[in-house]
Enzyme design. Structure first.
Site, PDB file in Angstrom:
ATOM      1  CB  ILE A  39       6.917   6.467  14.462  1.00 21.08           C
ATOM      2  CG1 ILE A  39       8.171   5.603  14.268  1.00 21.08           C
ATOM      3  CG2 ILE A  39       6.586   7.252  13.181  1.00 21.08           C
ATOM      4  CD1 ILE A  39       9.426   6.336  13.861  1.00 21.08           C
ATOM      5  NE  ARG A  72      -7.213   4.175   5.144  1.00 21.90           N
ATOM      6  CZ  ARG A  72      -6.239   4.510   5.974  1.00 21.90           C
ATOM      7  NH1 ARG A  72      -6.450   4.504   7.268  1.00 21.90           N
ATOM      8  NH2 ARG A  72      -5.063   4.869   5.547  1.00 21.90           N
ATOM      9  CG  LEU A  97       8.594  17.940   8.454  1.00 24.37           C
ATOM     10  CD1 LEU A  97       9.036  16.527   8.805  1.00 24.37           C
ATOM     11  CD2 LEU A  97       9.691  18.938   8.810  1.00 24.37           C
ATOM     12  CE  LYS A 150      -1.772   1.535   4.076  1.00 26.75           C
ATOM     13  NZ  LYS A 150      -1.405   2.933   4.365  1.00 26.75           N
ATOM     14  CG  ASN A 151       2.258   2.668   3.536  1.00 28.24           C
ATOM     15  OD1 ASN A 151       1.090   2.981   3.265  1.00 28.24           O
ATOM     16  ND2 ASN A 151       2.655   2.400   4.770  1.00 28.24           N
ATOM     17  CB  CYS A 202      -4.617   5.793  10.691  1.00 23.88           C
ATOM     18  SG  CYS A 202      -5.082   4.362   9.733  1.00 23.88           S
ATOM     19  CG  ASP A 240       2.823   1.231   9.462  1.00 28.08           C
ATOM     20  OD1 ASP A 240       2.442   2.135  10.226  1.00 28.08           O
ATOM     21  OD2 ASP A 240       3.157   1.438   8.276  1.00 28.08           O
ATOM     22  NE  ARG A 268       0.082  12.087   6.936  1.00 25.15           N
ATOM     23  CZ  ARG A 268       0.323  13.218   7.559  1.00 25.15           C
ATOM     24  NH1 ARG A 268      -0.662  13.905   8.073  1.00 25.15           N
ATOM     25  NH2 ARG A 268       1.533  13.653   7.687  1.00 25.15           N
ATOM     26  NE  ARG A 302      -0.389  10.046  10.210  1.00 27.08           N
ATOM     27  CZ  ARG A 302      -0.715   9.020   9.447  1.00 27.08           C
ATOM     28  NH1 ARG A 302      -1.895   8.453   9.569  1.00 27.08           N
ATOM     29  NH2 ARG A 302       0.121   8.555   8.544  1.00 27.08           N
ATOM     30  N   PRO A 303       1.070  16.342  11.467  1.00 26.31           N
ATOM     31  CG  PRO A 303       2.902  17.477  12.385  1.00 26.31           C
ATOM     32  CD  PRO A 303       2.069  16.235  12.548  1.00 26.31           C
ATOM     33  CB  ILE A 304       1.213  18.286   6.007  1.00 28.73           C
ATOM     34  CG1 ILE A 304       0.255  19.492   6.097  1.00 28.73           C
ATOM     35  CG2 ILE A 304       0.445  16.993   6.011  1.00 28.73           C
ATOM     36  CD1 ILE A 304      -0.571  19.695   4.835  1.00 28.73           C
TER      37      ILE A 304
HETATM   38  N1  EPU Z   1       5.795  14.525  10.771  1.00 32.46           N
HETATM   39  C1  EPU Z   1       5.840  15.857  11.070  1.00 32.46           C
HETATM   40  N2  EPU Z   1       5.651  16.758  10.081  1.00 32.46           N
HETATM   41  C2  EPU Z   1       5.396  16.374   8.786  1.00 32.46           C
HETATM   42  C3  EPU Z   1       5.342  15.007   8.481  1.00 32.46           C
HETATM   43  C4  EPU Z   1       5.547  14.093   9.500  1.00 32.46           C
HETATM   44  O1  EPU Z   1       6.072  16.225  12.217  1.00 32.46           O
HETATM   45  O2  EPU Z   1       5.229  17.260   7.926  1.00 32.46           O
HETATM   46  C5  EPU Z   1       5.983  13.524  11.849  1.00 32.46           C
HETATM   47  C6  EPU Z   1       4.708  12.701  12.074  1.00 32.46           C
HETATM   48  O3  EPU Z   1       3.806  13.372  12.918  1.00 32.46           O
HETATM   49  C7  EPU Z   1       5.251  11.426  12.676  1.00 32.46           C
HETATM   50  C8  EPU Z   1       6.622  11.280  12.004  1.00 32.46           C
HETATM   51  O4  EPU Z   1       6.927  12.565  11.446  1.00 32.46           O
HETATM   52  O5  EPU Z   1       5.425  11.589  14.058  1.00 32.46           O
HETATM   53  C9  EPU Z   1       6.671  10.255  10.887  1.00 32.46           C
HETATM   54  O6  EPU Z   1       5.633  10.491   9.948  1.00 32.46           O
HETATM   55  P1  EPU Z   1       5.807  10.170   8.404  1.00 32.46           P
HETATM   56  O7  EPU Z   1       5.651  11.442   7.646  1.00 32.46           O
HETATM   57  O8  EPU Z   1       7.059   9.389   8.187  1.00 32.46           O
HETATM   58  O9  EPU Z   1       4.553   9.251   8.137  1.00 32.46           O
HETATM   59  P2  EPU Z   1       3.569   9.299   6.922  1.00 32.46           P
HETATM   60  O10 EPU Z   1       4.304   9.580   5.667  1.00 32.46           O
HETATM   61  O11 EPU Z   1       2.391  10.115   7.267  1.00 32.46           O
HETATM   62  C10 EPU Z   1       3.885   6.778   6.317  1.00 32.46           C
HETATM   63  C11 EPU Z   1       2.969   5.592   6.164  1.00 32.46           C
HETATM   64  C12 EPU Z   1       2.458   5.174   7.521  1.00 32.46           C
HETATM   65  C13 EPU Z   1       3.650   4.822   8.392  1.00 32.46           C
HETATM   66  C14 EPU Z   1       4.624   6.004   8.477  1.00 32.46           C
HETATM   67  C15 EPU Z   1       5.888   5.704   9.250  1.00 32.46           C
HETATM   68  C16 EPU Z   1       2.038   5.941   3.986  1.00 32.46           C
HETATM   69  C17 EPU Z   1       0.839   6.199   3.175  1.00 32.46           C
HETATM   70  N3  EPU Z   1       1.854   5.934   5.303  1.00 32.46           N
HETATM   71  O12 EPU Z   1       3.078   7.801   6.895  1.00 32.46           O
HETATM   72  O13 EPU Z   1       1.660   4.016   7.315  1.00 32.46           O
HETATM   73  O14 EPU Z   1       3.212   4.491   9.683  1.00 32.46           O
HETATM   74  O15 EPU Z   1       4.983   6.425   7.133  1.00 32.46           O
HETATM   75  O16 EPU Z   1       6.564   4.633   8.683  1.00 32.46           O
HETATM   76  O17 EPU Z   1       3.106   5.700   3.455  1.00 32.46           O
HETATM   77  C18 EPU Z   1      -0.049   2.470   7.760  1.00 32.46           C
HETATM   78  O18 EPU Z   1       0.250   1.923   6.692  1.00 32.46           O
HETATM   79  O19 EPU Z   1      -0.839   1.971   8.602  1.00 32.46           O
HETATM   80  C19 EPU Z   1       0.540   3.765   8.075  1.00 32.46           C
HETATM   81  C20 EPU Z   1       0.065   4.564   9.024  1.00 32.46           C
END
Ligand code: EPU
Length: 418
Positions: free
Chosen positions: A328, A398, A125, A22-23, A116, A306, A92, A121-123
């Site tokens: 995480i 999902r 970055l 998925k990811n 989820c 995960d 997300r 889960r800020p954006i």
């Molecule tokens: N973070 C920030 N600011 C940002 C982005 C992230 O502070 O702009 C923080 C997050 O709050 C978190 C950490 O950085 O504490 C890591 O988040 P990351 O951005 O790496 O996660 P993501 O890209 O939102 C993906 C996977 C998740 C998986 C995480 C960590 C996808 C679609 N989702 O999420 O998968 O847990 O990486 O490996 O690729 C799942 O499949 O169940 C799932 C949640």
């Protein structure tokens, strides 16, 4: 609303084929917007997040089809720059479209992504990086309104957190930007390399993926390609965990042991026997499990966040005490209350969960709080005495393709009902 109905106690035996990741596929589908011509994506999982991506791409003007595990996206005629709130709130990964839309059209408008609930889960970055590359991003009436007045340009981006999604968004945008982009403290997950491989097949110039510094030399518009998505390491872990709890002998066909380096030793500590080869990973378990000590989640190649709920559910009936430290996400133990309803002895303080193994779990009516928390409920129910009902199955769907059918094929008693 659907629910899974699971009767525990059956041993699992046989072969299950693991689905595509998925990811990986979600960022690949977003990136396909940058190509002229068709992207033909094989091993695409049939999950609801892919259906949402299909709807987003179609709403942007792409022509998409999905049959027999192959997703085809032709983005030649794409023209849309806005993703509606309904689609944004469904997952997300919708935020990964930001880099692709901006890079292709120079403007984008979208609201905050859903997905989820695992804590904040800020954006920030994603937004900061795209700003540094030349985008003007403003929040207007709850929407991110973005324009690129003079085209995106390459630059050096130091990520304060090795964010998977931010790394992907930057990689996608940078392939179409002018000049060289360096991502420092980049995420190293196998899904990042899968995206890089797809982009390279489309003509991108990317080096260093899999390491902490990724270099992208912008090449402008990409062409279509054929790409096969890597196996889903979390789904593979889920089938292994189910086999561990139920006892039996299960071959997870297609699983890549190289992606499971931090997970396989945990199963071995629990007393399972694991072998692997080019074709997949095999796990044998007596069903009587031992504690796994302390598991700390971390960035790849550390233990995946995960897999944390999936492994925690397995040790609820293991002999001894196991500890999980979640590094995480700030709130990834919401599912634990469902396990305690089934008789598990789990104490959570902040980001630490302590699991005292009990002799057995009993059936209960519970709920999938999120995707992997839902998978944890299924694993616990497979090992429990009696019949459990797990509501809000849509969270599980999902990310898992035909989970009930696949587990039934191994001998489990599980059905999905409306
Ligand atoms: N973070 C920030 N600011 C940002 C982005 C992230 O502070 O702009 C923080 C997050 O709050 C978190 C950490 O950085 O504490 C890591 O988040 P990351 O951005 O790496 O996660 P993501 O890209 O939102 C993906 C996977 C998740 C998986 C995480 C960590 C996808 C679609 N989702 O999420 O998968 O847990 O990486 O490996 O690729 C799942 O499949 O169940 C799932 C949640």
């Amino acid at each position: 609303m659907c629910e899974y109905i699971v009767s525990g106690g059956n041993r699992l035996n046989g072969t299950v084929k693991v689905q595509g990741a998925k990811n990986s596929v979600l960022p690949v589908l977003a990136a396909s917007l940058l190509c002229s011509g068709e992207s033909i994506i094989h091993n695409c999982p049939d999950i609801s997040d892919v259906a949402v991506s299909d709807r987003i791409l179609t709403s942007l003007g792409c022509t998409c089809s999905f049959a027999d595990g192959t997703f085809i996206c032709d983005s030649t005629d794409a023209a849309g720059t806005e993703i509606c709130d309904g689609l944004m709130s469904e997952m997300r990964s919708s935020v990964i479209f930001l880099g692709a839309i901006l890079a292709r059209f120079g403007r984008a408008s979208l609201s905050s992504p859903g997905g989820c609930e695992l804590g904040l889960r800020p954006i920030n970055l994603h937004v900061e990086a795209l700003r540094k590359m030349g985008a003007e991003i403003n929040e207007e009436h709850g929407k991110l309104v973005c324009v690129v007045p003079d085209g995106l340009h390459g630059c050096t981006i130091d990520l304060s957190v090795a964010s998977v999604g931010a790394t992907e968004n930057i990689m996608i945008a940078a392939t179409a930007a002018n000049g060289r982009t360096l991502i420092r403290n980049a995420a190293k997950e196998p899904e990042i390399s899968d995206l890089a491989n797809y982009l390279r097949s489309c003509g991108a110039d990317i080096n260093g993926d899999g390491g902490t510094v990724i270099e992208i030399n912008g090449v402008g518009r990409l062409h279509g390609c054929e790409h096969t998505v890597i196996p889903d390491r979390i789904v593979a872990t889920t089938y292994m965990s189910a086999a561990a709890v139920c006892g039996g002998d299960v071959f997870v066909m297609g699983a890549d042991a190289n992606h499971l380096v931090s997970v396989i030793p945990c199963f071995e500590k629990m007393g399972c026997y694991v072998t692997s080869g080019r074709e997949g990973v095999r796990i044998t378990s007596s069903g009587r499990l031992r504690k796994i000590g302390t598991v700390r989640t971390g960035e790849y190649p550390g233990f995946p966040t995960d897999a944390q709920p999936i492994m925690l559910a397995a040790v609820c009936t293991a002999r001894g005490t196991s500890v999980f430290v979640e590094n995480i996400f700030s709130n990834r133990f919401r599912y634990v209350s469902g396990l305690t309803r089934m008789g598990a002895d789990v104490g959570v303080v902040d980001r630490v969960a302590v699991v005292n193994g009990v002799k057995e779990l009993y059936s209960a009516d519970t709920e999938a709080t999120d995707l992997r928390g839902g998978a944890a409920m299924i694993i616990a129910a497979l090992g429990a005495d009696g019949t459990s009902h797990i509501a809000s199955a849509e969270h599980i769907d999902r990310g898992y393709e035909r989970l009930d059918e696949n587990l039934r094929q191994l001998g489990a008693k599980i059905t999905k009902e409306n």
